[in-house]
Scaffold this active site. Structure first.
Site, PDB file in Angstrom:
ATOM      1  N   SER A  46      38.071  52.731  41.524  1.00 51.47           N
ATOM      2  CA  SER A  46      37.942  54.083  42.059  1.00 51.47           C
ATOM      3  C   SER A  46      38.909  54.969  41.279  1.00 51.47           C
ATOM      4  CB  SER A  46      38.323  54.107  43.536  1.00 51.47           C
ATOM      5  OG  SER A  46      37.525  53.195  44.237  1.00 51.47           O
ATOM      6  N   ASP A  81      34.198  53.980  50.526  1.00 55.12           N
ATOM      7  CA  ASP A  81      34.272  53.468  49.161  1.00 55.12           C
ATOM      8  C   ASP A  81      35.030  52.149  49.311  1.00 55.12           C
ATOM      9  OD1 ASP A  81      34.288  53.282  46.380  1.00 55.12           O
ATOM     10  OD2 ASP A  81      36.086  54.495  46.164  1.00 55.12           O
TER      11      ASP A  81
HETATM   12  P1  FAD Z   1      38.318  38.401  39.440  1.00 59.46           P
HETATM   13  O1  FAD Z   1      38.595  37.398  38.408  1.00 59.46           O
HETATM   14  O2  FAD Z   1      37.043  39.123  39.377  1.00 59.46           O
HETATM   15  O3  FAD Z   1      38.467  37.729  40.874  1.00 59.46           O
HETATM   16  C1  FAD Z   1      38.224  38.493  42.030  1.00 59.46           C
HETATM   17  C2  FAD Z   1      38.045  37.592  43.238  1.00 59.46           C
HETATM   18  O4  FAD Z   1      36.888  36.768  43.079  1.00 59.46           O
HETATM   19  C3  FAD Z   1      39.168  36.613  43.469  1.00 59.46           C
HETATM   20  O5  FAD Z   1      40.214  37.180  44.204  1.00 59.46           O
HETATM   21  C4  FAD Z   1      38.469  35.516  44.239  1.00 59.46           C
HETATM   22  O6  FAD Z   1      38.361  35.880  45.582  1.00 59.46           O
HETATM   23  C5  FAD Z   1      37.105  35.496  43.626  1.00 59.46           C
HETATM   24  N1  FAD Z   1      37.054  34.477  42.555  1.00 59.46           N
HETATM   25  C6  FAD Z   1      37.068  34.708  41.211  1.00 59.46           C
HETATM   26  N2  FAD Z   1      36.995  33.540  40.545  1.00 59.46           N
HETATM   27  C7  FAD Z   1      36.942  32.568  41.465  1.00 59.46           C
HETATM   28  C8  FAD Z   1      36.837  31.147  41.395  1.00 59.46           C
HETATM   29  N3  FAD Z   1      36.776  30.500  40.232  1.00 59.46           N
HETATM   30  N4  FAD Z   1      36.776  30.461  42.544  1.00 59.46           N
HETATM   31  C9  FAD Z   1      36.815  31.099  43.735  1.00 59.46           C
HETATM   32  N5  FAD Z   1      36.911  32.440  43.860  1.00 59.46           N
HETATM   33  C10 FAD Z   1      36.983  33.157  42.753  1.00 59.46           C
HETATM   34  N6  FAD Z   1      40.415  47.280  42.813  1.00 59.46           N
HETATM   35  C11 FAD Z   1      41.588  47.923  42.714  1.00 59.46           C
HETATM   36  O7  FAD Z   1      42.643  47.295  42.561  1.00 59.46           O
HETATM   37  N7  FAD Z   1      41.662  49.301  42.760  1.00 59.46           N
HETATM   38  C12 FAD Z   1      40.551  50.066  42.918  1.00 59.46           C
HETATM   39  O8  FAD Z   1      40.641  51.283  42.956  1.00 59.46           O
HETATM   40  C13 FAD Z   1      39.284  49.396  43.023  1.00 59.46           C
HETATM   41  N8  FAD Z   1      38.141  50.095  43.184  1.00 59.46           N
HETATM   42  C14 FAD Z   1      36.961  49.453  43.273  1.00 59.46           C
HETATM   43  C15 FAD Z   1      35.792  50.182  43.460  1.00 59.46           C
HETATM   44  C16 FAD Z   1      34.574  49.561  43.537  1.00 59.46           C
HETATM   45  C17 FAD Z   1      33.314  50.361  43.712  1.00 59.46           C
HETATM   46  C18 FAD Z   1      34.516  48.146  43.453  1.00 59.46           C
HETATM   47  C19 FAD Z   1      33.208  47.430  43.523  1.00 59.46           C
HETATM   48  C20 FAD Z   1      35.665  47.410  43.299  1.00 59.46           C
HETATM   49  C21 FAD Z   1      36.897  48.045  43.204  1.00 59.46           C
HETATM   50  N9  FAD Z   1      38.068  47.307  43.026  1.00 59.46           N
HETATM   51  C22 FAD Z   1      39.264  47.976  42.950  1.00 59.46           C
HETATM   52  C23 FAD Z   1      38.058  45.848  42.826  1.00 59.46           C
HETATM   53  C24 FAD Z   1      37.972  45.545  41.315  1.00 59.46           C
HETATM   54  O9  FAD Z   1      36.703  45.922  40.815  1.00 59.46           O
HETATM   55  C25 FAD Z   1      38.147  44.063  40.980  1.00 59.46           C
HETATM   56  O10 FAD Z   1      37.282  43.309  41.765  1.00 59.46           O
HETATM   57  C26 FAD Z   1      39.548  43.556  41.183  1.00 59.46           C
HETATM   58  O11 FAD Z   1      40.443  44.316  40.409  1.00 59.46           O
HETATM   59  C27 FAD Z   1      39.670  42.096  40.773  1.00 59.46           C
HETATM   60  O12 FAD Z   1      39.234  41.943  39.440  1.00 59.46           O
HETATM   61  P2  FAD Z   1      39.725  40.723  38.552  1.00 59.46           P
HETATM   62  O13 FAD Z   1      38.784  40.615  37.385  1.00 59.46           O
HETATM   63  O14 FAD Z   1      41.169  40.810  38.245  1.00 59.46           O
HETATM   64  O15 FAD Z   1      39.502  39.466  39.504  1.00 59.46           O
END
Ligand code: FAD
Length: 691
Positions: free
Chosen positions: A451, A689
């Site tokens: 966001s 959101d």
């Molecule tokens: P990822 O690697 O994608 O992991 C995320 C989660 O998936 C983990 O915590 C776990 O629960 C699960 N997961 C992943 N891999 C595994 C596995 N091997 N086994 C089990 N579970 C697993 N985030 C913010 O911090 N700020 C924002 O403003 C924000 N806005 C958003 C707006 C929208 C519309 C959406 C859809 C999401 C938003 N998010 C926001 C969330 C953001 O998009 C990400 O999902 C978040 O930052 C995590 O990303 P990552 O790639 O670091 O984690």
């Protein structure tokens, strides 16, 4: 010689498309290939493929088309899996199709001996995914305009199958599949099997899908008179090692997302198929407690034609961590040839290679595969056939067949595929797994949405994000689970602040990107427009509930109102409910709120809930309740009500609290109050959101 044969097939397909185009002489939509999107008007663009489903089925000899409406890749992945299974178990001639790539006015001409499957994700507030918008509007319109002109049960010949991907924490659970199913029935189509629903909210998506598809296949087999046969693995993609190329050859993709990125300065439009490589102007941590990091990053889009509005989302295209890339290449015995150049060709004309080639194993795994994601139980079962020894095969088969065993061994440990296989085979390499199986079984690396936390009025070309770095300690595992995108962003932040080779928590990245194109601290991004918007009338009061990173869009909202006030506009009351653990630990933007207060005075109020400071945990919904009178009065003045952040708990609690407030303050029944909240949502006075 093999390469030649493959090339001939590919050329033949292109030729077929060209001939079809020339002979038809009518508009043939351009087949959108995300990786080699030809420039509009180019010869390549004109040689596009048909948008006519019936023609497509005939031309390719298929009898089962599986459409997907996908936002984050899961629906697309399920569609591919259905296609694969339909073929290997039942001999169906299947193809997968992006809903965006076809027209629907001749769905009524699909013969009754064909099957159309729909795998449909619901996005946000019961909305279709971006690629399904047109289909959804067409099929749910009152009188869809079919080519036959028929209006009485126009789809009476259509046999379909439906599965939806939703999240029960959202108001309109699985609205897409429910509404499409209803519309298809109304138009006379007959469904085979039940319409399935997967629930991401309960964390059971994969299991819901697996449980749904068995009886569905049975019903399909019965209806179509199909015999089940022993499934044998047949690759969908041919891999050709290119001795004629090295990773320094200019035509080799080293992680560039498409041809424009390979050839030079990529041009817009920048979108979900074509990111803009944006410079990061500034990045710092909003707080940094022992094991938690929270990033603020400012991304400069002034070099592009990208625009945004306060409340929109920005997508970040991540890169996998080096350790996980190494682990993956190692367990599949690809480490030695990681830089070997390969071409990947579809072995059947309707399959799409999900990344551009020629490329290297290293680049595919690093930039295009979601190698750290949760493992699919079905995929595990497929891999058992390629185990390095009997013991590993037995264990993998057990994991593939036993839901509870799989849950306890894999899901709860947050294992990714490489970690799981390392454990199962005790480190022995899985050299027999065809690379095609990995391309088929592992989803495409997805951009992550954030966001936007800046105001487009204040900074039209500078987009900020507010992101908490994903890290989870797990009992029974040595290292914590690390999120893909946020740890990559953390490394970018460290690089920007002077660390030449950053390795946050021991994770390293190819931080300068393919051919150093991301050097000088760039990150690939695109913008997604959202409906989460300030009222057009700035004098309307707004109530914002944004604990943790849920505060992100509200920083944008509030800065926008501050700017409006500085420009001499009158702004309405803006009240923000913010929550975190402690005022001294993770109170984000604390100083900024004080500055805003200087400008907006009593038009701005910050209400805080620190959950770990008192003897009892206090959350934003408790603070909201304490302010019942004021909230009700503001709503009487048509205040907009906004919620951002955690979908699972907070958003639901806030919804319930608001209904309670209305019931108490207005002396109405709870059900009446809930009805009012529903109406507020329907009329956009209540906006969410959440993620
Ligand atoms: P990822 O690697 O994608 O992991 C995320 C989660 O998936 C983990 O915590 C776990 O629960 C699960 N997961 C992943 N891999 C595994 C596995 N091997 N086994 C089990 N579970 C697993 N985030 C913010 O911090 N700020 C924002 O403003 C924000 N806005 C958003 C707006 C929208 C519309 C959406 C859809 C999401 C938003 N998010 C926001 C969330 C953001 O998009 C990400 O999902 C978040 O930052 C995590 O990303 P990552 O790639 O670091 O984690």
């Amino acid at each position: 010689a093999e390469l030649d044969a493959l090339d001939v097939i590919v050329l033949a397909v292109i030729l077929l498309g060209t001939v079809a185009y020339l002979t038809k002489g009518k508009y043939w939509g351009v087949k959108k290939d995300p990786y080699t999107t030809p420039l509009p008007g180019s010869a390549a663009a004109k040689a596009g493929r048909t948008r006519n489903i019936v023609e497509k089925l005939e031309e390719s000899g298929k009898n089962c088309i599986i459409f997907y409406g996908s936002q984050t890749g899961t629906a697309e992945d399920y569609a591919s899996r259905l296609a694969k299974e339909g073929k290997s178990r039942f001999g169906l001639e299947t193809m997968v199709a992006d809903l965006e790539d076809y027209d629907y006015d001749n769905l009524d001409a699909v013969p009754s001996d064909k099957i159309v499957m729909f795998v449909l994700a619901t996005y946000g507030e019961g909305e279709p995914t971006d690629n399904a918008v047109e289909f959804y509007e067409f099929i749910t319109s009152e009188n869809p305009d079919f080519s036959s002109g028929e209006t009485e049960k126009p789809l009476k010949n259509l046999h379909y199958v439906a599965f939806g991907l939703g999240n029960n924490t959202y108001e309109h659970y699985n609205a897409m599949v429910r509404n499409v199913d209803k519309a298809l029935q109304r138009l006379g189509a007959s469904r085979i099997g039940e319409a399935g629903e997967g629930d991401d909210g309960a964390g059971t998506m994969e299991e819901d899908f697996l449980a749904w598809k068995e009886p569905m296949w049975e019903a399909v087999a019965k209806k179509m008179g199909l015999q089940e046969r022993e499934a044998i693995y047949e690759p969908i993609f041919g891999i050709v090692e290119r001795d004629d190329l090295t990773r320094d050859s200019p035509e080799v993709y080293l992680g560039e997302p498409n041809k424009m990125h390979l050839d030079g300065e990529p041009k817009g439009p920048f979108n979900a198929h074509n990111p803009y490589t944006a410079p990061i102007q500034k990045s710092y941590e909003l707080f940094n407690s022992k094991d938690r990091n929270c990033l603020h990053m400012e991304i400069d889009i002034s070099g592009s034609n990208l625009t945004y509005q306060t409340g929109d989302h920005i997508a970040i295209w991540p890169t996998n961590a080096g350790q996980e890339v190494d682990r993956f290449l190692n367990i599949f015995d690809l480490a030695d040839k990681r830089h070997t150049v390969i071409s990947v060709k579809p072995l059947e004309p309707t399959a799409k290679v999900p990344f551009p080639t020629p490329t290297t194993y290293d680049a595919i795994v690093r930039y295009h595969m979601e190698i750290c994601a949760p493992v699919s139980r079905q995929f595990v079962a497929t891999l058992a056939a390629f185990a390095p020894d009997d013991e590993s095969r037995a264990e993998l088969t057990k994991l593939g067949n036993d839901k509870d065993y799989f849950h306890s061994k894999v899901t709860t440990q947050y294992l990714n595929i490489a970690r799981l296989l390392e454990i199962v085979s005790k480190g022995k390499k899985w050299s027999n797994v065809p690379f095609s199986a990995l391309i088929e079984g592992i989803t495409k690396l997805q951009p992550r949405y954030y966001s936007i936390s800046s105001s487009s009025l204040e900074h039209p070309k500078l987009v900020s994000i507010t992101a908490v770095v994903e890290s989870q300690a797990l009992p029974g595992r040595e290292d914590p689970f690390k999120g893909v995108a946020t740890n990559y962003l953390l490394a970018l932040k460290e690089k920007q602040n002077g660390d030449a080779s950053p390795s946050p928590y021991g994770l390293t990245y190819e931080i300068t990107g393919p051919r150093n194109k991301y050097d000088g601290i760039h990150v690939p991004v695109h913008i997604r427009h959202s409906n989460f918007k300030l009222p057009s009338d700035p004098t309307r009061p707004i109530i914002m509930i944004g604990p943790g990173t849920g505060v992100a869009p509200f920083r944008g909202f509030i800065r926008e109102r501050k700017k409006l006030a500085e420009n001499g506009q009158t702004v309405g009351k803006s009240i923000l409910f913010f929550g975190c653990r402690r005022s001294t630990e993770d109170f984000m933007y604390q100083k900024e709120w004080e500055e805003v207060k200087q400008v907006l005075g009593d038009k701005f109020e910050l209400v805080t809930a620190f959950s770990r400071e008192g003897s009892k945990k206090v959350y934003v919904q408790h603070r909201l309740k304490e302010r019942s009178k004021e909230i009700n009065a503001l709503l009487d003045q048509k205040a907009f009500f906004y919620v951002c952040g955690d979908a699972a708990n907070m958003a639901r609690e806030v919804n319930a609290t608001l209904a309670q407030i209305l019931a108490d303050e207005r002396g109405i029944s709870k059900s009446k109050a809930e009805e009012i909240v529903k109406q507020m949502r329907a009329s956009n006075q209540y906006q969410e959101d959440v993620w």
